[in-house]
Design an enzyme around this catalytic site. Structure first.
Site, PDB file in Angstrom:
ATOM      1  N   HIS A  82      89.589   2.531  15.434  1.00  0.00           N
ATOM      2  CA  HIS A  82      90.772   2.025  14.730  1.00  0.00           C
ATOM      3  C   HIS A  82      92.074   2.785  15.034  1.00  0.00           C
ATOM      4  CE1 HIS A  82      88.140  -0.708  12.821  1.00  0.00           C
ATOM      5  NE2 HIS A  82      87.853  -0.059  11.711  1.00  0.00           N
ATOM      6  N   GLU A 132      87.437  -9.035  10.282  1.00  0.00           N
ATOM      7  CA  GLU A 132      88.529  -8.520  11.107  1.00  0.00           C
ATOM      8  C   GLU A 132      88.554  -9.309  12.414  1.00  0.00           C
ATOM      9  OE1 GLU A 132      87.453  -4.249  11.443  1.00  0.00           O
ATOM     10  OE2 GLU A 132      86.211  -4.753   9.725  1.00  0.00           O
ATOM     11  N   HIS A 173      92.568  -4.952   8.074  1.00  0.00           N
ATOM     12  CA  HIS A 173      91.299  -4.446   7.556  1.00  0.00           C
ATOM     13  C   HIS A 173      91.155  -4.669   6.046  1.00  0.00           C
ATOM     14  CE1 HIS A 173      87.718  -1.956   7.508  1.00  0.00           C
ATOM     15  NE2 HIS A 173      87.844  -1.712   8.791  1.00  0.00           N
TER      16      HIS A 173
HETATM   17  C1  BGC Z   1      83.874  -0.884  11.141  1.00  0.00           C
HETATM   18  C2  BGC Z   1      82.951  -0.034  10.311  1.00  0.00           C
HETATM   19  C3  BGC Z   1      83.736   1.084   9.677  1.00  0.00           C
HETATM   20  C4  BGC Z   1      84.851   0.459   8.854  1.00  0.00           C
HETATM   21  C5  BGC Z   1      85.708   1.457   8.117  1.00  0.00           C
HETATM   22  C6  BGC Z   1      84.970  -1.395  10.274  1.00  0.00           C
HETATM   23  O1  BGC Z   1      85.871  -2.116  11.026  1.00  0.00           O
HETATM   24  O2  BGC Z   1      83.198  -1.946  11.747  1.00  0.00           O
HETATM   25  O3  BGC Z   1      81.903   0.484  11.095  1.00  0.00           O
HETATM   26  O4  BGC Z   1      82.953   1.877   8.883  1.00  0.00           O
HETATM   27  O5  BGC Z   1      85.649  -0.301   9.686  1.00  0.00           O
HETATM   28  O6  BGC Z   1      85.997   2.553   8.853  1.00  0.00           O
END
Ligand code: BGC
Length: 389
Positions: free
Chosen positions: A140, A354, A214
């Site tokens: 991310h 997402e 998110h």
């Molecule tokens: C991921 C997860 C992660 C979450 C928060 C999601 O987009 O797929 O694996 O734990 O984000 O960090």
């Protein structure tokens, strides 16, 4: 009073009332202070309202959607987005547990294996800020991803929508990524009870870009238990299986005959405890599904997902121009994060859809490219549409 006069008076009052209501319910946006970051900069909270009373609150810190108020089948509004009520809680969360509640994610949403990729013969190293299964990867956008920057914000109002335009210039080398990336994200709350997100980016050097939002949804209302009885449909006949570090193996596997088949509606909890290596790796669903786009053009919105909550009747539809969607059902929520209603968010009390390109695309030549080059425009949109039945 003569009945005719009474009727006339009642009619006049009704006209007046509807005029007042009409003028009171145009799409609108209000701005209130949302607190001060540790470095002293002030963040704002923008509340978008449409003419049906739906509301979405967004802070320019991380472009975080903090609240989504939409009606159930009886017209009752509830806040269906997980999140906090203070800026400090968002800032702290980002630095420690990393739930990414409601945030804009970039430069690269999802994982990049080993935190590195090679582009045009040059290797770029990123922060390995995540270690699922003990294996480091970049997740991310890095240590200070787009979820932790203060965006420039401009409110927008149109006849049938209220909006917020956010802008961030991600500098060449920021978080290890090449090129100055000029990013604009526009949120709209429309009179169709849709939250529309438009992403735009340009660069002066080739770079991977994969932007998403998110938000965690609980259609019964945030803080009201798990999402295991929410009924999910995914317009996807293939997904990308992962290794134990949650990196795609490169295979595009059919969902048919597996607990990953949501082509027909299924309760999220229905098959989640099945003995299945992929469910074991993800701790539940935390995978990337390839949307069946058929012959749709690349800039066409295609329905990716639908979620139905049986108690309130709320429905969420997700439409996107993106090729894939990460369905994550909050497996890592551990009750340490108390939300807006002071109720701890336990495991699987929110779900994310997402929209994006698949994880690790910069290292997966067979996946659609995520590389943006100078002179090109990264342009994509996703719609979260709310209704009830
Ligand atoms: C991921 C997860 C992660 C979450 C928060 C999601 O987009 O797929 O694996 O734990 O984000 O960090």
């Amino acid at each position: 009073m003569h009945p005719n006069h009474l009727r006339a008076l009642a009619a006049a009052l009704a006209t007046l009332a509807s005029a007042v209501t009409l003028s009171a319910v145009q799409p609108a946006i209000t701005m209130t202070p949302f607190g001060t970051l540790r470095d002293g900069r002030a963040a704002q909270l923008y509340t978008l309202a449409n003419s049906h009373g739906a509301k979405v609150a967004i802070t320019n810190y991380g472009g975080i959607v903090t609240r989504i108020l939409v009606p159930d089948r009886d017209g009752n509004l509830a806040d269906i987005a997980l999140g906090y009520d203070t800026l400090a809680a968002y800032e702290k969360d980002g630095a420690t547990t990393g739930t990414y509640f409601g945030a804009l994610i970039g430069r690269y949403g999802n994982r990049i294996a080993r935190g590195q990729f090679t582009l045009d013969g040059k290797t770029f190293k990123l922060a390995a800020n995540n270690t699922p299964g003990g294996i480091p990867c970049a997740l991310h956008g890095g240590k200070v991803g787009f979820d932790k920057v203060l965006w420039d914000a401009a409110p927008l109002v149109e006849k049938d929508a209220a909006g917020l335009r956010l802008r961030h210039l991600s500098k060449d080398g920021e978080e290890g990524y090449p090129g100055n990336l000029d990013v604009t994200v526009t949120y709209w709350l429309t009179d169709k009870n849709e939250l529309r997100i438009e992403y735009l980016a340009t660069t002066d050097k080739a770079t991977p870009v994969n932007l998403t939002n998110h938000s965690y949804f609980n259609l019964r209302g945030e803080g009201s238990g798990t999402i295991l009885d929410h009924v999910l449909t995914l317009n996807a006949s293939r997904y990308t299986p992962v290794d134990k570090g949650l990196i795609p193996t490169g295979q595009l596997a059919p969902v048919a005959g597996t607990p990953f088949d949501f082509t027909k509606p299924h309760a999220i909890g229905g098959r989640i405890e099945t003995q299945n290596e992929q469910l074991l790796f993800g701790g539940g669903y935390d995978h990337n599904w390839l949307i069946d786009r058929g012959s749709a053009k690349s800039r066409a919105l295609v329905k990716a997902a639908e979620v139905y909550e049986p108690v309130t009747g709320r429905v969420l539809e997700v439409l996107t121009e993106e090729p894939a969607v990460q369905f994550y059902c909050g497996n890592f929520l551990d009750g340490k994060n108390a939300g807006k209603s002071k109720i701890a968010y336990k495991k699987r009390t929110g779900l994310c859809l997402e929209t994006q390109h698949s994880p690790d695309s910069p290292n997966q030549p067979a996946f659609p490219s995520t590389i943006l080059r100078p002179g090109e425009r990264y342009e994509t949109a996703t719609v979260y549409r709310f209704s009830a039945r």
